[in-house]
Design an enzyme around this catalytic site. Structure first.
Site, PDB file in Angstrom:
ATOM      1  CB  SER A  44      -0.943   0.012   1.210  1.00 37.85           C
ATOM      2  OG  SER A  44      -0.214  -0.128   2.418  1.00 37.85           O
ATOM      3  CG  ASP A 335      -4.352   4.996   7.080  1.00 36.68           C
ATOM      4  OD1 ASP A 335      -3.185   4.750   7.429  1.00 36.68           O
ATOM      5  OD2 ASP A 335      -4.837   4.556   6.021  1.00 36.68           O
ATOM      6  CG  HIS A 338      -1.301   3.591   4.669  1.00 38.03           C
ATOM      7  ND1 HIS A 338      -2.506   3.061   5.092  1.00 38.03           N
ATOM      8  CD2 HIS A 338      -0.655   2.606   4.003  1.00 38.03           C
ATOM      9  CE1 HIS A 338      -2.589   1.805   4.674  1.00 38.03           C
ATOM     10  NE2 HIS A 338      -1.476   1.500   4.024  1.00 38.03           N
TER      11      HIS A 338
END
EC number: 3.1.1.-
Length: 360
Positions: A44, A335, A338
């Site tokens: 990610s 978040d 991340h």
């Protein structure tokens, strides 16, 4: 020196922005054309939207993700804006953003200048991919083969081989493996221990890089682990053992140990693979410096994400109904896992310096 000036200018400008939608950052390239294309693999931290096109709950194609991306669009990037490959591609003069390979609307130009194969939630360990229903690195290698075929149809076999061999290849994975299989659940820890699991992951990294080389990639930068113990989700998981939100020293020590082993392994691989430039990309240093010296970067919060409480929100838990912080540029994380866009800028600029050092 130029890199440090750019960082200062970006951070100084952004202090005047106080809302999520108030600004969009564009990092101007430094008129360098070292690579014809960029090819990206991993998780990610560099997935620019492939998970939008597969059946998985690990997605970020909805607000407030992307609130600072051009057009304020939620593209599937796990942050409030652009990611590492976008900034590096821009700084290197390749293109402004790197599209996901699974996007059905890719143009010939998109293909020629490179794409992203990464899948959020994936790792080097197949247990990770099975838990998240994401694209393993093996599947990402298969996607690269499909990419080469499509590229050959556009420019011919010889030119396609040249583009792939001269492209900047970025690999970033491993954090999910350590979080899911070593720290948060005991599946691998009980069987292998920390040292054994590190060796297991290193073996998988070796196999993946070898596969990229066999397909035709030659200039490969493999990013190490971040300071895993400084991720908000890890602090939350550790709250039952420590009464304050702070970095977990043991997990950071594990990350540093793994990174040194990775660096040594990549050096050995390069010596054995003719014509290759395979090197380690350090992201630990930049992230740890931001976590421990936030004032240097205009940061005010480093232990929580901007979305929601910043302690547990990720993917669908960070949504349009979730409260977000007034100014994401003052947060190290977007978040609970991340980094924010400002953090990715700092990391990307550090990586560009490393690329110049190795390849210029």
């Amino acid at each position: 020196m130029l890199i440090h000036v750019i960082i200062f200018m970006i951070i100084t400008t952004m202090q005047f922005s106080t809302t999520c939608h108030a600004y969009v950052i564009n990092v101007t390239n430094v008129n360098v054309s070292m690579f014809p294309a960029i090819l990206v693999f991993g998780d990610s931290t560099i997935d620019t939207g492939n998970n939008n096109y597969i059946k998985t709950y690990i997605r970020a194609n909805f607000p407030p993700y992307g609130c600072n991306f051009p057009g304020h669009n939620a593209t599937g990037r796990f942050s409030n804006g652009k990611l590492i490959p976008d900034f590096i591609a821009s700084l290197m003069g390749i293109k402004d953003t790197v599209p996901p390979f699974l996007d059905p609307h890719l143009s010939d130009s998109d293909i020629i200048t490179g794409v992203c194969f990464a899948s959020a939630g994936s790792g080097y360990d197949n247990l990770t991919d099975r838990a998240t229903s994401t694209l393993s690195v093996d599947k990402q290698a298969d996607m690269l083969r499909s990419y080469v075929e499509r590229l050959s149809q556009i420019v011919g076999d010889e030119k396609a081989a040249s583009i792939v061999s001269e492209a900047l290849v970025i690999v970033s994975s491993g954090t999910n493996d350590f979080n899911l299989n070593l720290y948060d659940t005991p599946s691998r820890r009980q069987k292998l221990g920390v040292d054994g699991y590190q060796s297991f992951i290193l073996s998988n990294v070796h196999n993946f890089v070898q596969e990229l080389y066999d397909i035709g990639c030659r200039k490969i930068m493999v990013l190490g682990l971040p300071p895993v113990g400084c991720l908000p989700i890890q602090m939350t998981m550790a709250m039952q053992k420590q009464n304050e939100r702070r970095c977990i020293d043991k997990q950071n020590s594990d990350s540093q140990e793994f990174n040194q082993k990775l660096k040594n392994s990549l050096t050995e691989m390069q010596s054995n693979l003719t014509g290759s430039v395979i090197f380690y990309g350090d992201i630990y240093g930049a992230l740890f410096d931001m976590a421990t010296n936030p004032q240097r970067y205009g940061l005010k919060e480093t232990t929580r994400g901007c979305c929601g409480t910043g302690e547990i929100e990720l993917a669908y838990l960070c949504n349009a109904l979730t409260r977000i912080c007034p100014n994401p540029n003052q947060y190290l994380f977007w978040d609970d896992i991340h980094p924010s866009q400002i953090a990715y800028i700092v990391i990307s600029l550090s990586l560009v310096e490393q690329i110049f050092h190795v390849l210029s």
